[in-house]
Design a protein around this motif. Structure first.
Motif, PDB file in Angstrom:
ATOM      1  N   TYR A 193      33.061  37.617  22.912  1.00  0.00           N
ATOM      2  CA  TYR A 193      32.648  39.134  23.319  1.00  0.00           C
ATOM      3  C   TYR A 193      31.433  39.178  24.500  1.00  0.00           C
ATOM      4  N   PHE A 194      30.645  38.218  24.358  1.00  0.00           N
ATOM      5  CA  PHE A 194      29.478  38.077  25.294  1.00  0.00           C
ATOM      6  C   PHE A 194      29.928  37.296  26.483  1.00  0.00           C
ATOM      7  N   MET A 195      31.061  36.957  26.619  1.00  0.00           N
ATOM      8  CA  MET A 195      31.559  36.143  27.838  1.00  0.00           C
ATOM      9  C   MET A 195      32.319  37.031  28.689  1.00  0.00           C
ATOM     10  N   PRO A 196      31.866  37.903  29.606  1.00  0.00           N
ATOM     11  CA  PRO A 196      32.743  38.784  30.201  1.00  0.00           C
ATOM     12  C   PRO A 196      33.582  37.916  31.259  1.00  0.00           C
ATOM     13  N   GLY A 197      34.461  38.736  31.994  1.00  0.00           N
ATOM     14  CA  GLY A 197      35.352  38.098  32.853  1.00  0.00           C
ATOM     15  C   GLY A 197      36.752  38.325  32.503  1.00  0.00           C
ATOM     16  N   GLU A 198      37.733  37.799  33.071  1.00  0.00           N
ATOM     17  CA  GLU A 198      39.012  37.841  33.086  1.00  0.00           C
ATOM     18  C   GLU A 198      39.697  37.547  31.710  1.00  0.00           C
ATOM     19  N   ARG A 199      40.693  38.528  31.244  1.00  0.00           N
ATOM     20  CA  ARG A 199      41.265  38.425  30.299  1.00  0.00           C
ATOM     21  C   ARG A 199      42.817  38.431  30.459  1.00  0.00           C
ATOM     22  N   VAL A 200      43.786  37.634  30.019  1.00  0.00           N
ATOM     23  CA  VAL A 200      45.067  37.623  30.271  1.00  0.00           C
ATOM     24  C   VAL A 200      45.764  37.803  29.255  1.00  0.00           C
ATOM     25  N   THR A 201      46.686  39.141  29.220  1.00  0.00           N
ATOM     26  CA  THR A 201      47.516  39.629  28.089  1.00  0.00           C
ATOM     27  C   THR A 201      48.830  39.547  28.179  1.00  0.00           C
ATOM     28  N   ASN A 202      49.560  39.849  27.164  1.00  0.00           N
ATOM     29  CA  ASN A 202      50.974  40.186  27.462  1.00  0.00           C
ATOM     30  C   ASN A 202      51.087  41.638  27.022  1.00  0.00           C
ATOM     31  N   PHE A 203      51.480  42.485  27.961  1.00  0.00           N
ATOM     32  CA  PHE A 203      51.541  43.740  27.795  1.00  0.00           C
ATOM     33  C   PHE A 203      52.892  44.475  28.354  1.00  0.00           C
TER      34      PHE A 203
ATOM     35  N   THR B 251      39.132  44.997  24.776  1.00  0.00           N
ATOM     36  CA  THR B 251      39.206  43.930  25.725  1.00  0.00           C
ATOM     37  C   THR B 251      38.802  42.633  25.295  1.00  0.00           C
ATOM     38  N   ALA B 252      37.806  42.562  24.337  1.00  0.00           N
ATOM     39  CA  ALA B 252      37.554  41.219  23.563  1.00  0.00           C
ATOM     40  C   ALA B 252      38.449  40.867  22.593  1.00  0.00           C
ATOM     41  N   GLY B 253      39.492  41.743  22.443  1.00  0.00           N
ATOM     42  CA  GLY B 253      40.519  41.504  21.495  1.00  0.00           C
ATOM     43  C   GLY B 253      41.294  40.156  21.769  1.00  0.00           C
TER      44      GLY B 253
ATOM     45  N   GLY C 268      55.828  43.251  27.907  1.00  0.00           N
ATOM     46  CA  GLY C 268      56.643  42.130  28.188  1.00  0.00           C
ATOM     47  C   GLY C 268      56.068  41.661  29.520  1.00  0.00           C
ATOM     48  N   CYS C 269      55.016  41.753  30.095  1.00  0.00           N
ATOM     49  CA  CYS C 269      54.664  41.298  31.242  1.00  0.00           C
ATOM     50  C   CYS C 269      52.995  40.687  31.148  1.00  0.00           C
ATOM     51  N   ILE C 270      52.918  39.745  32.025  1.00  0.00           N
ATOM     52  CA  ILE C 270      51.561  39.120  31.997  1.00  0.00           C
ATOM     53  C   ILE C 270      50.491  40.030  32.887  1.00  0.00           C
ATOM     54  N   VAL C 271      49.603  40.356  32.083  1.00  0.00           N
ATOM     55  CA  VAL C 271      48.487  41.427  32.973  1.00  0.00           C
ATOM     56  C   VAL C 271      47.140  40.819  32.705  1.00  0.00           C
ATOM     57  N   LYS C 272      46.319  40.854  33.873  1.00  0.00           N
ATOM     58  CA  LYS C 272      45.144  40.367  33.913  1.00  0.00           C
ATOM     59  C   LYS C 272      44.296  41.544  34.094  1.00  0.00           C
ATOM     60  N   LYS C 273      43.117  41.364  33.060  1.00  0.00           N
ATOM     61  CA  LYS C 273      42.139  42.562  32.929  1.00  0.00           C
ATOM     62  C   LYS C 273      40.814  42.033  33.041  1.00  0.00           C
ATOM     63  N   GLN C 274      39.552  42.912  32.995  1.00  0.00           N
ATOM     64  CA  GLN C 274      38.331  42.047  33.019  1.00  0.00           C
ATOM     65  C   GLN C 274      37.453  42.733  31.907  1.00  0.00           C
ATOM     66  N   HIS C 275      36.890  41.893  30.916  1.00  0.00           N
ATOM     67  CA  HIS C 275      36.124  42.274  29.745  1.00  0.00           C
ATOM     68  C   HIS C 275      34.989  42.409  30.093  1.00  0.00           C
ATOM     69  N   HIS C 276      34.246  43.629  29.884  1.00  0.00           N
ATOM     70  CA  HIS C 276      32.772  43.864  29.937  1.00  0.00           C
ATOM     71  C   HIS C 276      32.086  44.293  28.728  1.00  0.00           C
ATOM     72  N   THR C 277      31.024  43.821  28.448  1.00  0.00           N
ATOM     73  CA  THR C 277      30.137  44.075  27.197  1.00  0.00           C
ATOM     74  C   THR C 277      29.823  45.873  27.428  1.00  0.00           C
ATOM     75  N   LEU C 278      29.788  46.384  26.113  1.00  0.00           N
ATOM     76  CA  LEU C 278      29.264  47.833  26.077  1.00  0.00           C
ATOM     77  C   LEU C 278      27.775  47.898  26.874  1.00  0.00           C
TER      78      LEU C 278
ATOM     79  N   TYR D 161      40.027  46.827  35.231  1.00  0.00           N
ATOM     80  CA  TYR D 161      40.866  45.668  36.129  1.00  0.00           C
ATOM     81  C   TYR D 161      39.623  45.297  37.246  1.00  0.00           C
ATOM     82  N   ILE D 162      38.536  45.751  37.205  1.00  0.00           N
ATOM     83  CA  ILE D 162      37.417  45.645  38.170  1.00  0.00           C
ATOM     84  C   ILE D 162      36.343  44.582  37.558  1.00  0.00           C
ATOM     85  N   ALA D 163      36.168  43.569  38.248  1.00  0.00           N
ATOM     86  CA  ALA D 163      35.264  42.276  37.763  1.00  0.00           C
ATOM     87  C   ALA D 163      33.919  42.831  37.978  1.00  0.00           C
ATOM     88  N   ASP D 164      33.530  43.457  39.313  1.00  0.00           N
ATOM     89  CA  ASP D 164      32.231  43.759  39.520  1.00  0.00           C
ATOM     90  C   ASP D 164      32.039  45.201  39.556  1.00  0.00           C
ATOM     91  N   LEU D 165      31.885  45.751  38.155  1.00  0.00           N
ATOM     92  CA  LEU D 165      31.492  47.072  38.172  1.00  0.00           C
ATOM     93  C   LEU D 165      30.240  47.672  38.583  1.00  0.00           C
TER      94      LEU D 165
END
Length: 246
Positions: free
Chosen positions: A176-186, A153-155, A188-198, A122-126
């Motif tokens: 995959y190589f585009m880090p940043g916010e991902r909006v998903t439905n988890f 998270t890249a799914g 039944g709710c909209i949830v915002k997460k942050q994608h980071h590469t390995l 959930y953290i953008a600036d790891l």
């Protein structure tokens, strides 16, 4: 409890109620598919100080206290989670604080062990958080975290691709190589997460000064294969476990 600037999805009543029904929410650590791998990574905690970032229900805080930790602080952004954690906790060694991971002050050379379970995605600036964790750990201290795997998270919509008859076909990955916010439905709710590469995750740890001690991808134990959907977790990694030392 102090005021905070950020908001937590877990304070959404619908989301909180649905999350509370999950097996890991009801039965705790033994119901978590990654626990059989995460538990052996913990350092000896007898007489140690422990900081839990994004402590949720406080399962890992209570585990640390059971292992003999003399002081445990769990911070979380969700009032509902902390209320539940406090209700479940009986140990005087454990305290909870309403605070975001980015907002904690990270006092220098204070903690023997910093843990975080399923919160750092959930953290953008790891990178900044890793540097602050390094600062707050005592020399020889341990960082142990479990984060959603970059393949997860890249799914695309963090869901499978299904056949017309509802059969799982495959797990799609995109950007995959585009880090940043991902909006998903988890749940039944909209949830915002942050994608980071390995690379971002592991190099963020190393560049902060840590020495990597273990990197594991969570694999459900054989004893959980009868749980609906668990066998499909062998088709792609969902969680990444990392242990590092200062």
């Amino acid at each position: 409890m102090e005021k905070h600037k950020r908001e937590s999805e877990f304070d959404n009543e619908t989301f909180f109620e649905e999350y509370a029904k999950m097996a890991r929410s009801v039965d705790g650590l033994e119901a978590a598919g990654e626990w059989h791998q995460l538990r052996p990574l913990f350092p000896a905690l007898e007489g140690k100080t422990v900081l839990d970032l994004g402590c949720g229900y406080g399962w890992h805080c209570r585990y640390a206290a059971e292992q003999g930790a003399k002081a445990v602080l769990g911070i979380d952004l969700s009032e509902k989670m902390l209320e539940s954690a406090a209700w479940r906790t009986r140990s005087a060694a454990v305290t909870y604080r309403l605070c975001g991971i980015e907002d904690y002050e990270y006092p220098e050379n204070t903690w023997d062990c910093v843990i975080s379970n399923l919160a750092l995605h959930y953290i953008a600036d790891l990178d900044t958080v890793f540097r602050k964790i390094y600062k707050t750990l005592k020399p020889g201290g341990t960082l142990l975290f479990n984060i959603e795997h970059p393949s997860f998270t890249a799914g695309v919509d963090q869901d499978w691709i299904y056949s017309e008859d509802g059969k799982i076909l495959y797990w799609p990955i995109d950007q995959y190589f585009m880090p940043g916010e991902r909006v998903t439905n988890f749940l039944g709710c909209i949830v915002k997460k942050q994608h980071h590469t390995l690379q971002q995750i592991l190099m963020g740890v190393l560049n902060s000064g840590f020495t990597l001690k273990a990197v594991e991808e969570a694999v459900p134990p054989e004893g959980m294969m009868d749980v609906p959907g668990m066998e499909d977790e062998l088709r792609r990694p969902m969680m990444l476990l990392v242990k590092a030392e200062k």
